[in-house]
Design a protein around this motif. Structure first.
Motif, mmCIF file in Angstrom:
data_model
loop_
_atom_site.group_PDB
_atom_site.id
_atom_site.type_symbol
_atom_site.label_atom_id
_atom_site.label_comp_id
_atom_site.label_asym_id
_atom_site.label_seq_id
_atom_site.Cartn_x
_atom_site.Cartn_y
_atom_site.Cartn_z
ATOM 1 N N ASP A 52 -15.360 3.431 2.799
ATOM 2 C CA ASP A 52 -14.240 3.788 2.854
ATOM 3 C C ASP A 52 -13.667 4.144 4.474
ATOM 4 O O ASP A 52 -13.714 5.652 4.851
ATOM 5 N N ALA A 87 -8.202 6.129 7.048
ATOM 6 C CA ALA A 87 -6.875 5.490 7.873
ATOM 7 C C ALA A 87 -6.150 6.077 8.186
ATOM 8 O O ALA A 87 -4.715 6.016 8.413
ATOM 9 N N ASP A 88 -6.490 7.070 9.031
ATOM 10 C CA ASP A 88 -5.390 7.819 9.418
ATOM 11 C C ASP A 88 -5.904 8.570 10.869
ATOM 12 O O ASP A 88 -7.509 8.893 11.351
ATOM 13 N N GLU A 131 -0.996 10.045 9.217
ATOM 14 C CA GLU A 131 -1.057 8.850 8.517
ATOM 15 C C GLU A 131 -1.119 7.877 9.711
ATOM 16 O O GLU A 131 0.745 7.823 10.325
ATOM 17 N N PRO A 151 0.098 3.889 10.267
ATOM 18 C CA PRO A 151 1.259 2.743 9.332
ATOM 19 C C PRO A 151 0.323 1.124 9.335
ATOM 20 O O PRO A 151 -1.183 1.566 9.985
ATOM 21 N N PRO A 152 0.817 1.207 8.316
ATOM 22 C CA PRO A 152 -0.968 -0.425 7.570
ATOM 23 C C PRO A 152 -0.796 -1.770 8.474
ATOM 24 O O PRO A 152 0.167 -1.450 9.941
ATOM 25 N N TRP A 153 -2.284 -2.107 8.608
ATOM 26 C CA TRP A 153 -2.326 -2.685 9.478
ATOM 27 C C TRP A 153 -1.231 -3.885 9.716
ATOM 28 O O TRP A 153 -0.890 -4.113 10.871
ATOM 29 N N SER A 154 -0.715 -4.116 9.188
ATOM 30 C CA SER A 154 0.317 -5.222 8.785
ATOM 31 C C SER A 154 1.597 -4.541 9.767
ATOM 32 O O SER A 154 2.523 -5.310 10.269
ATOM 33 N N LYS A 155 1.360 -3.810 9.991
ATOM 34 C CA LYS A 155 2.726 -2.845 10.799
ATOM 35 C C LYS A 155 2.354 -2.285 11.442
ATOM 36 O O LYS A 155 2.535 -1.516 12.193
ATOM 37 N N ARG A 156 0.962 -3.044 12.990
ATOM 38 C CA ARG A 156 0.518 -1.697 13.995
ATOM 39 C C ARG A 156 1.421 -2.451 15.147
ATOM 40 O O ARG A 156 1.244 -0.653 15.968
ATOM 41 N N GLU A 184 9.637 8.940 10.851
ATOM 42 C CA GLU A 184 8.259 8.435 9.932
ATOM 43 C C GLU A 184 6.897 8.739 10.246
ATOM 44 O O GLU A 184 5.627 8.483 9.694
#
Length: 227
Positions: free
Chosen positions: A62, A65-66, A195, A197-202, A210
């Motif tokens: 786990d 992600a932040d 928070e 951003p997702p890895w795809s939007k890093r 945002e």
């Protein structure tokens, strides 16, 4: 010359045997339950713990992600309050700068932070259901201002959170030796979670509004009781 080769070969064979025995014991500890495992599990566990313990934490199931950390400030005798001191970043940077022998001091902060938010999964589901039931009885959730209908933490959960906050406060006190001339009266800890951003939007440029940061301030604690 021959005796030297024999000694070297014996040492290699002995080392290989010890290494093989180590891996055999590690595999035995993860094998399905059998009468043989039940009989010898305590001896195997005593050998493996604490340095060779086998658990899922080795694989980070786990991952975070932040970006989370702790800030702390002190109150002086004259009632003035210092600026917030960044308790987390220094040791995180040291751990990142040394990949082979990283400092583990950052875990002194990350472990209590996890304890603060670590609640029982079953109780969390009950709390969510309770919140949904309350929302159905009210036309607008924004009208709800009182917390009397919320499901509070269980005594064990509250005790774990209080201990974690106390530890963070005590640790923060050691990281601010010059606060209030070295004589702070009270310490307050602030925990933040930003928070990511997702890895795809890093690599995407950040947009205004945002960047979501959640902040939680804990009660002031007396410095004398933390020393």
């Amino acid at each position: 010359m021959t005796s030297h080769l024999v000694t070297r070969r014996a040492a290699l064979l002995g080392g290989a045997a010890l290494l093989g025995l180590h891996f055999a014991l590690a595999a035995f500890s993860q094998a399905p339950a059998t009468p043989l495992k039940v009989r010898h599990f305590d001896e195997v566990k005593g050998y493996l713990n604490p340095y060779f313990a086998q658990n899922w934490m080795l694989f980070a199931p786990d991952p975070l992600a932040d970006d989370r950390g702790v800030l702390a400030r002190a109150q002086c005798r004259d009632g003035s309050v210092t600026d917030y001191h960044d308790v987390t970043t220094t040791y995180v940077r040291k751990a990142q700068e040394s990949r082979f022998f990283p400092s583990r001091m950052s875990r002194l902060v990350s472990a209590p932070m996890q304890s603060i938010n670590a609640t029982d999964p079953l109780l969390d589901r009950l709390r969510e259901k309770h919140e949904d039931d309350i929302a159905k009885d009210r036309k607008d959730r924004k009208d709800r201002k009182d917390g009397g209908s919320e499901v509070r933490l269980m005594p064990e959960e509250q005790k774990a959170q209080d201990n974690a906050v106390r530890f963070l406060s005590r640790y923060s006190l050691t990281q601010m030796p010059d606060a209030c001339g070295g004589d702070p009266q009270r310490i307050q800890v602030r925990m933040y979670v930003r928070e990511l951003p997702p890895w795809s939007k890093r690599n995407a440029p950040a947009k205004a509004g945002e960047d979501t940061v959640q902040v939680q301030d804990f009660d002031w604690l007396k410095a004398d009781e933390l020393r």
